[in-house]
Design an enzyme around this catalytic site. Structure first.
Site, PDB file in Angstrom:
ATOM      1  N   LYS A  20       0.847  -1.021  -0.122  1.00  0.00           N
ATOM      2  CA  LYS A  20       0.039   0.047  -0.058  1.00  0.00           C
ATOM      3  C   LYS A  20       0.749   1.101   0.034  1.00  0.00           C
ATOM      4  CE  LYS A  20      -4.049   1.695   2.349  1.00  0.00           C
ATOM      5  NZ  LYS A  20      -4.809   1.417   3.389  1.00  0.00           N
ATOM      6  N   ILE A  21       0.710   1.930  -1.029  1.00  0.00           N
ATOM      7  CA  ILE A  21       1.771   3.100  -1.388  1.00  0.00           C
ATOM      8  C   ILE A  21       0.861   4.501  -1.428  1.00  0.00           C
ATOM      9  CG2 ILE A  21       3.611   4.000  -2.819  1.00  0.00           C
ATOM     10  CD1 ILE A  21       4.190   0.987  -3.692  1.00  0.00           C
TER      11      ILE A  21
END
Length: 409
Positions: A206-207
């Site tokens: 998750k970025i």
């Protein structure tokens, strides 16, 4: 066969099939008892991601526009024929009602685990703090960062044993303006997962959707590493994320609405309002149409859904994250054919094909064009989200610094 809440089939949020092996589902029937030590506790946004889907016999073709609801059909079953419905928090007494099938591990989750007297994940954190590779580091910052990464992966590994779907692992938000630092961090996390035998197809990373984060996602996806881009508040971000091939793109509907109530002078939001549209719903619609019209692989997740009408307006999007109170209301409400509203698919590949984009929206996005296209809403909301994630990561490290070394080290 009607929808079941106990063992939903796989979807794109779950493990995707690979050419070398067929996808298989594993039972999560032990989840409720396994989480009993966390009973009466509420963890944070997106901690676990159960989702609901009707069986194949009740799935509608992409051309379907509405559902002929029977008198015994619940609203939850009706809306689940069109989109995956995902709770945004987990109250652990509700595991029988909303069993988890996928999970997200984050700094906020680590803080929650450490704040509870006894949880099944506490050992995962303590094992991280006892890791010889980490405590052998002389540099304090490097040691605390190592502890945090180990704790995230240890908890993620435990989650992977409890849920059949993918585990999304938060990447340190303090790195989001350095593409290569993001990639190194993901590689480090992936290696740690490999060390505990969690295969890459079980994982998302998750970025936040800075330009550097989007570019990191592009490079990681080219390696076959699945990414989950978050904090998307503008069409430019969504389109750039789709062009990068992100596996999941997350848009926050309610946060855009909240911003619009208290601010002005954002061209994208004002354009939606002039058409009588809610800016958050309009962004999800536009992003969905772009992804499907131009054949991008990304799946779209609508988050920060505030009420049933939001949910009804988004039917057809890949995932809808909804508060438990909305899910409970949907589950308890019977959908009959004479309802004042009908359950209509609002988003579909067919409707996307007819959507008209302006020439300036169809560019190959780069850092300069993205920065120019992001209005004040996206800039401010992205900054707020990054501040929150960074603060949580710092708090985890500060906490680990206070409690390290643990007993027997």
């Amino acid at each position: 066969m009607s929808l079941t809440l106990q063992s939903p089939p796989y979807t794109a949020l779950s493990i995707p099939p690979t050419p070398s092996s067929s996808s298989s589902s594993s039972s999560s029937s032990s989840s409720s008892s396994s989480f009993s030590s966390l009973r009466n506790s509420t963890l944070f946004f997106n901690t676990c991601l159960p989702h609901f889907r009707s069986s194949s016999s009740t799935r509608f073709s992409l051309a379907a526009s509405s559902i002929n609801t029977a008198s015994t059909t619940t609203e939850l079953e009706a809306v689940s024929a069109f989109s995956e419905i995902v709770p945004d928090t987990v109250i652990f007494d509700d595991f029988q009602k909303f069993p988890p099938t996928a999970a997200t591990v984050s700094s906020s989750l680590l803080l929650g685990i450490c704040g509870l007297p006894d949880t099944i994940f506490r050992n995962a954190v303590e094992m991280a703090l006892a890791d010889s590779e980490c405590y052998g580091l002389e540099n304090k910052e490097a040691r605390l960062s190592c502890f945090s990464s180990k704790a995230l992966v240890n908890v993620g590994g435990d989650m992977a044993k409890l849920v059949p779907g993918r585990v999304s692992t938060e990447v340190d938000a303090r790195l989001v303006y350095d593409t290569h630092a993001i990639i190194r961090k993901v590689h480090d996390l992936l290696k740690l997962y490999n060390d505990i035998s969690v295969p890459p197809q079980r994982l998302l990373f998750k970025i936040p959707s800075t330009w550097q984060g989007i570019e990191a996602a592009r490079l990681l996806e080219s390696e076959g590493i699945q990414t989950h881009l978050t904090f998307v508040y503008s069409f430019a971000q969504a389109a750039a994320a789709a062009q990068a091939g992100a596996s999941v793109i997350q848009i926050f509907v309610g946060r855009l609405r909240d911003w619009a109530r208290n601010h002005s002078d954002d061209p994208e939001i004002e354009s939606a309002q002039l058409k009588g549209e809610d800016p958050g719903l309009a962004l999800v619609t536009k992003a969905y149409n772009y992804i499907h019209k131009y054949g991008h692989k990304s799946k779209l997740m609508a988050a920060a859904v505030r009420n049933k009408q939001d949910l009804f307006s988004l039917l057809g999007v890949d995932y809808i994250i909804a508060p438990l109170k909305i899910l409970q209301s949907l589950k308890e409400s019977v959908a009959s054919p004479d309802e004042k509203y009908s359950f209509v698919r609002k988003l579909s590949p067919q409707s996307a094909a007819s959507y008209v984009f302006r020439d300036e929206e169809l560019v190959k996005w780069d850092q300069a064009s993205l920065a120019e296209a992001m209005g004040p809403a996206a800039v401010q909301l992205l900054a707020t989200g990054l501040d929150g994630y960074s603060d949580q990561a710092k708090r985890v490290e500060e906490l680990f610094g206070k409690i390290w070394p643990p007993p027997n080290v």
